[in-house]
Design an enzyme around this catalytic site. Structure first.
Site, PDB file in Angstrom:
ATOM      1  N   PRO A  14       0.854  -1.188   0.000  1.00  0.00           N
ATOM      2  CA  PRO A  14       0.000   0.000   0.000  1.00  0.00           C
ATOM      3  C   PRO A  14       0.889   1.237   0.000  1.00  0.00           C
ATOM      4  CG  PRO A  14       0.041  -1.016   2.179  1.00  0.00           C
ATOM      5  CD  PRO A  14       0.808  -1.924   1.270  1.00  0.00           C
ATOM      6  N   MET A  15       0.674   2.132  -0.973  1.00  0.00           N
ATOM      7  CA  MET A  15       1.521   3.329  -1.081  1.00  0.00           C
ATOM      8  C   MET A  15       0.628   4.547  -1.316  1.00  0.00           C
ATOM      9  SD  MET A  15       4.771   1.876  -3.298  1.00  0.00           S
ATOM     10  CE  MET A  15       3.840   0.801  -4.410  1.00  0.00           C
ATOM     11  N   GLN A  67      -6.237  -1.537   3.278  1.00  0.00           N
ATOM     12  CA  GLN A  67      -5.432  -1.165   4.440  1.00  0.00           C
ATOM     13  C   GLN A  67      -6.115  -0.043   5.208  1.00  0.00           C
ATOM     14  OE1 GLN A  67      -1.649   1.181   4.670  1.00  0.00           O
ATOM     15  NE2 GLN A  67      -0.792  -0.756   5.430  1.00  0.00           N
ATOM     16  N   CYS A  97       3.398   3.236   9.190  1.00  0.00           N
ATOM     17  CA  CYS A  97       3.577   4.567   8.609  1.00  0.00           C
ATOM     18  C   CYS A  97       4.131   5.528   9.657  1.00  0.00           C
ATOM     19  CB  CYS A  97       2.260   5.099   8.053  1.00  0.00           C
ATOM     20  SG  CYS A  97       2.420   6.734   7.298  1.00  0.00           S
ATOM     21  N   LYS A 136       0.613  -4.847   9.084  1.00  0.00           N
ATOM     22  CA  LYS A 136       1.877  -4.428   8.461  1.00  0.00           C
ATOM     23  C   LYS A 136       2.601  -3.517   9.444  1.00  0.00           C
ATOM     24  CE  LYS A 136       3.872  -2.686   4.134  1.00  0.00           C
ATOM     25  NZ  LYS A 136       4.783  -1.651   4.623  1.00  0.00           N
ATOM     26  N   GLY A 209      10.606  -4.133   1.973  1.00  0.00           N
ATOM     27  CA  GLY A 209      11.641  -3.134   2.182  1.00  0.00           C
ATOM     28  C   GLY A 209      12.821  -3.280   1.247  1.00  0.00           C
ATOM     29  N   GLY A 230       7.527  -2.723  -3.000  1.00  0.00           N
ATOM     30  CA  GLY A 230       7.045  -1.364  -2.858  1.00  0.00           C
ATOM     31  C   GLY A 230       7.318  -0.553  -4.099  1.00  0.00           C
ATOM     32  N   ARG A 231       8.244   0.383  -3.994  1.00  0.00           N
ATOM     33  CA  ARG A 231       8.487   1.327  -5.085  1.00  0.00           C
ATOM     34  C   ARG A 231       8.903   0.666  -6.391  1.00  0.00           C
ATOM     35  NH1 ARG A 231      12.617   4.520  -1.684  1.00  0.00           N
ATOM     36  NH2 ARG A 231      12.509   2.556  -0.543  1.00  0.00           N
TER      37      ARG A 231
END
Length: 337
Positions: A14-15, A67, A97, A136, A209, A230-231
């Site tokens: 989730p971003m 999320q 976060c 998470k 990560g 992620g990214r």
């Protein structure tokens, strides 16, 4: 009866501002079985805001997880119930976060310092829904470096019935670092996630990560149950094209959709969304969808021409999804030179 779902072997994190419904539909054209997660939705947004705006999603996104951000058990239970009613496959609680805005709401990474409260939140959500409730989290907060901290956190929350933990293998620095810096500066300690799997073999442990390559994914899967990208999944989405074959045993021979086929699959979706929500330029804009696709040709000759075309404000203002085809044609022209 629960629907049959693929395992969480691979997932996309989730971003915020990234993994919206248009991004998830795009990712779904590349991989059918990789788990997708929404941006974090706060309980307040669901209690007092526009619920359909926050929870509507497209059927083709499954499996997709919602999320949530919050710290009040009753509010989270209500939000989780809404998520199940809307059709999500999983409810995930954000305990990772580090942003100051999230801290002011007393949730996110700061919840790692209140393991019993997280356990209470998990229990309330599990009592409210029949789908999986997952967490998470980070491996520590601020200068707490001991493995014992995250081990005890997971043990306490598991006691409330949580079976799946997504471990972002960095500390969260709550003061002094921006969210971006928190994704880069605290050192990665993958061994903490590996140790969690050894100490809690009955739990499903996913690692997150800094993971960028298939080789790295394969190495992590020797130690944990799943990998969350992620990214890299956002900036280089075509990395996921082989995931269904490699990790889910589908598409014999390793066949997967070409970039051209991904674009072709997105065109009818984009046209439909603009017809439904475009509202003569005052509603949904073409850029809301194309911005997620800028990395589709990452590493391919002509990728710059592709990005430039999809970033042309004058062409985007026309609101014509055929811009994707124009961008692809420009790319191919570069390759033919």
């Amino acid at each position: 009866m629960k629907k049959h779902l693929p395992p969480r072997t691979i997932s996309v994190a989730p971003m915020m501002d990234w993994t919206d419904r248009h991004c998830r539909v795009f990712h779904r054209q590349i991989t059918r079985h990789t788990w997708l997660y929404t941006e974090m939705v706060t309980t307040g947004a669901l209690l007092y805001g526009d619920v359909p705006r926050h929870l509507d999603f497209n059927e083709e996104e499954h499996p997709v997880a919602l999320q949530l951000g919050g710290s009040e058990p009753a509010d989270l239970a209500h939000a989780a119930r809404l998520g199940e009613q809307w059709g999500y496959d999983e409810i995930n609680l954000n305990c990772g976060c580090p942003s100051e805005r999230v801290q002011k709401g007393a949730f996110g990474a700061c919840l790692m310092g209140e393991a019993q409260l997280v356990a209470d939140c998990v229990k309330a959500m599990r009592d409210a829904v029949s789908i999986d409730v997952t967490v998470k989290h980070r491996i520590g907060i601020d200068d707490v470096q001991s493995y014992d901290f995250v081990r005890d956190f997971v043990g306490t929350v598991a006691g409330a019935g949580c079976k799946t933990f997504i471990v972002h293998a960095r500390n969260a620095i709550l003061k002094g670092l921006s969210p971006k810096e928190n994704r880069e500066i605290p050192p990665l300690k993958y061994d903490y996630a590996y140790r969690l799997k050894k100490d809690f073999p009955e739990l499903e442990i996913l690692i997150n990560g800094g993971i960028k390559t298939v080789a790295e994914i394969d190495e992590h899967l020797k130690h944990v149950d799943g990998v969350m990208l992620g990214r890299e999944a956002y900036h280089n989405p075509y990395l996921m094209a082989g995931f269904d074959a490699r990790y889910y045993g589908e598409l014999e021979g390793g066949c997967y959709p070409s970039r051209e086929e991904v674009i072709a699959a997105m065109l009818p979706y984009m046209k439909r969304q603009l017809e439904l929500h475009g509202d003569n330029g005052r509603g949904l804009r073409l850029n809301s969808m194309t911005r997620h696709m800028l990395g589709l040709l990452a590493g391919v000759p002509g990728a710059r021409a592709f990005r430039q075309t999809l970033s042309d404000s004058k062409k985007l203002a026309l609101g014509d999804p055929a811009l994707l085809q124009e961008a692809l044609a420009r790319t191919q022209a570069v390759q033919d030179q």
